[in-house]
Design an enzyme around this catalytic site. Structure first.
Site, PDB file in Angstrom:
ATOM      1  N   GLU A  41       0.773  -1.274   0.003  1.00 32.75           N
ATOM      2  CA  GLU A  41      -0.139  -0.039   0.280  1.00 32.75           C
ATOM      3  C   GLU A  41       0.950   1.329  -0.044  1.00 32.75           C
ATOM      4  OE1 GLU A  41      -3.517   0.201  -0.261  1.00 32.75           O
ATOM      5  OE2 GLU A  41      -3.383  -1.762  -0.788  1.00 32.75           O
ATOM      6  N   ASP A  54      -2.432   8.257  -2.211  1.00 28.39           N
ATOM      7  CA  ASP A  54      -3.644   7.861  -3.194  1.00 28.39           C
ATOM      8  C   ASP A  54      -4.117   9.322  -3.402  1.00 28.39           C
ATOM      9  OD1 ASP A  54      -5.401   6.593  -4.645  1.00 28.39           O
ATOM     10  OD2 ASP A  54      -6.882   6.081  -2.884  1.00 28.39           O
TER      11      ASP A  54
END
Length: 67
Positions: A41, A54
């Site tokens: 991630e 993100d």
């Protein structure tokens, strides 16, 4: 590709090793699962900007999404 990425992340992951092991034990979870999520991630934090990734939609090593 994922295995190569994990190998690249390994030196950065070492600074979180004790915390990962502690949380894994407390939550009865395999430390490798937590480490794998962190690696995948956030690349062990290397792609974060002030903790965010993100495009500002997710926070932390495991990228908890705010949406």
């Amino acid at each position: 590709a994922s295995e190569r990425m994990a190998q690249t992340d390994l030196p950065r992951m070492n600074k979180y090793k004790a915390v990962i092991k502690s949380v894994a034990q407390k939550k009865s979870t395999d430390a490798a699962v937590i480490a794998g999520i962190i690696s995948r991630e956030s690349r062990a934090g290397s792609v974060l900007k002030d903790g965010w990734g993100d495009h500002g939609n997710a926070f932390g090593l495991m990228q908890v999404d705010k949406r």
